[in-house]
Scaffold this active site. Structure first.
Site, short mmCIF file in Angstrom:
data_model
loop_
_atom_site.label_atom_id
_atom_site.label_comp_id
_atom_site.label_asym_id
_atom_site.label_seq_id
_atom_site.Cartn_x
_atom_site.Cartn_y
_atom_site.Cartn_z
N HIS A 82 12.83 -5.00 -0.61
CA HIS A 82 11.77 -5.76 -1.29
C HIS A 82 10.49 -4.93 -1.38
O HIS A 82 10.09 -4.31 -0.40
CB HIS A 82 11.49 -7.06 -0.55
CG HIS A 82 10.81 -8.10 -1.38
ND1 HIS A 82 9.49 -8.00 -1.79
CD2 HIS A 82 11.28 -9.26 -1.91
CE1 HIS A 82 9.19 -9.05 -2.52
NE2 HIS A 82 10.24 -9.83 -2.62
N GLY A 163 -12.95 -5.45 2.68
CA GLY A 163 -12.46 -4.39 3.55
C GLY A 163 -12.74 -2.98 3.10
O GLY A 163 -12.38 -2.03 3.80
N ILE A 167 -7.20 1.71 2.69
CA ILE A 167 -6.13 0.89 3.22
C ILE A 167 -6.06 1.11 4.73
O ILE A 167 -6.58 2.11 5.25
CB ILE A 167 -4.76 1.21 2.58
CG1 ILE A 167 -4.22 2.58 3.03
CG2 ILE A 167 -4.84 1.15 1.06
CD1 ILE A 167 -2.77 2.84 2.65
N HIS A 168 -5.44 0.19 5.43
CA HIS A 168 -5.19 0.41 6.85
C HIS A 168 -4.06 1.45 6.96
O HIS A 168 -3.07 1.37 6.24
CB HIS A 168 -4.77 -0.90 7.52
CG HIS A 168 -4.65 -0.80 9.01
ND1 HIS A 168 -3.55 -0.22 9.62
CD2 HIS A 168 -5.48 -1.20 10.01
CE1 HIS A 168 -3.72 -0.28 10.94
NE2 HIS A 168 -4.89 -0.87 11.19
N GLY A 172 -1.54 -1.15 5.72
CA GLY A 172 -1.70 -1.26 4.28
C GLY A 172 -2.78 -2.23 3.85
O GLY A 172 -3.89 -2.23 4.39
#
Length: 298
Positions: A82, A163, A167-168, A172
């Site tokens: 997925h 944020g 990205i983290h 993500g």
């Protein structure tokens, strides 16, 4: 009357039971929040969690879930069928009782801000919460997935809503928003050729001229060695389940393939099943509000 809202977040873990239970425990331990269901798929490597409660309880449970997921799920090591862009990939809020779409939009913005601040996960607002039209469709937001997201957010059109432009590194980004009830519906085929499932998905999905409110793609279920048409039905009142099943059967027959079963992931509205029963049983002038015993009890 007390407002009731449902949330159906998807986390990017469907194999490690300890991680799954630790994430689900964040819902179980939140006062005022009721865990309704959680379902994992090893091929998708994904778990769908469904819970319901007051707006305040759903907010607290959702933030706790994001904090635990970013702690335990590392997308640099994640492999699954997925598409995904975050340890919590998507977190929708759905009005259920005495709540409005506007309530869910406001809730999604509060939760998104808190997730960015407390879990360090950048957040895109999507669907009815989207800050721009090109961010409404989850597939467009997710395009590029985790591996391409660091480059994608450099584009001014794809800066996260909360944020920062980043990205983290292992978690993500996450999509948070308000939407109507959605049915995660999968159709399994009697073949291991995933290209057949992809071709059927292309025919039935709205983006290629198929049914309204249908998103679909082919995936391979390695553990069963079968292909699957994985579908999101975003509004069953516009396109019912049986219509998608019947066209899938007809298209599969072109390749000498048949449908061997279907799956509903998580919960679905009762009326979606009544529609299918009425169609396949050919019940004339069926009125579920009057003729179904359980409806009188409810």
């Amino acid at each position: 009357m007390a407002k009731i809202i449902e949330s159906v977040p998807n986390i990017s873990e469907g194999r490690n039971q300890e991680v799954i239970e630790a994430c689900v425990d964040q819902i179980r331990t939140t006062a005022g929040c009721t865990l309704l269901d959680y379902s994992s798929d090893t091929s998708h490597n994904r778990t769908v969690i469904t819970y319901m409660g007051s707006p305040e309880a759903c907010e607290e449970a959702s933030v706790k879930l994001a904090k635990k997921a970013v702690e335990l799920i590392d997308l640099t090591k994640h492999v699954g069928e997925h598409p995904r862009m975050g340890c919590v990939d998507v977190m929708p809020f759905i009005p259920i009782k005495d709540a409005t779409t506007e309530d869910c939009v406001e809730l999604s913005k509060r939760v998104g801000k808190r997730i960015a601040e407390e879990a360090d996960l950048p957040v895109f607002l999507y669907e009815q919460s989207a800050s721009a039209p090109h961010r409404e469709n989850l597939a467009k937001v997710r395009k590029g997935q985790f591996e391409g997201m660091a480059e994608k957010v450099k584009d001014a059109e794809w800066i996260p809503d909360f944020g920062g432009q980043r990205i983290h590194p292992t978690g993500g980004v996450v999509a948070v928003g308000a939407r109507p009830p959605l049915i995660a519906f999968n159709i399994n085929l009697s073949t291991s050729d995933v290209e057949i499932a992809n071709k059927i998905g292309k025919i039935i999905r709205r983006s290629n001229g198929g049914f309204d409110c249908v998103k679909a793609m082919g995936v391979m279920l390695e553990d069963r060695n079968i292909a699957q048409v994985s579908i999101n039905m975003t509004d069953f009142t516009k396109t019912p389940l049986y219509r998608v099943v019947e066209l899938t059967k007809a298209e599969a027959a072109r390749y000498g393939v048949h449908v061997i079963g279907t799956e509903i992931i998580g919960l679905c509205p009762m009326n979606a099943l009544f529609d299918a029963a009425e169609y396949y049983l050919q019940i004339e002038e069926f009125n579920p509000a009057v003729q179904v015993i359980e409806n009188h009890l409810l």
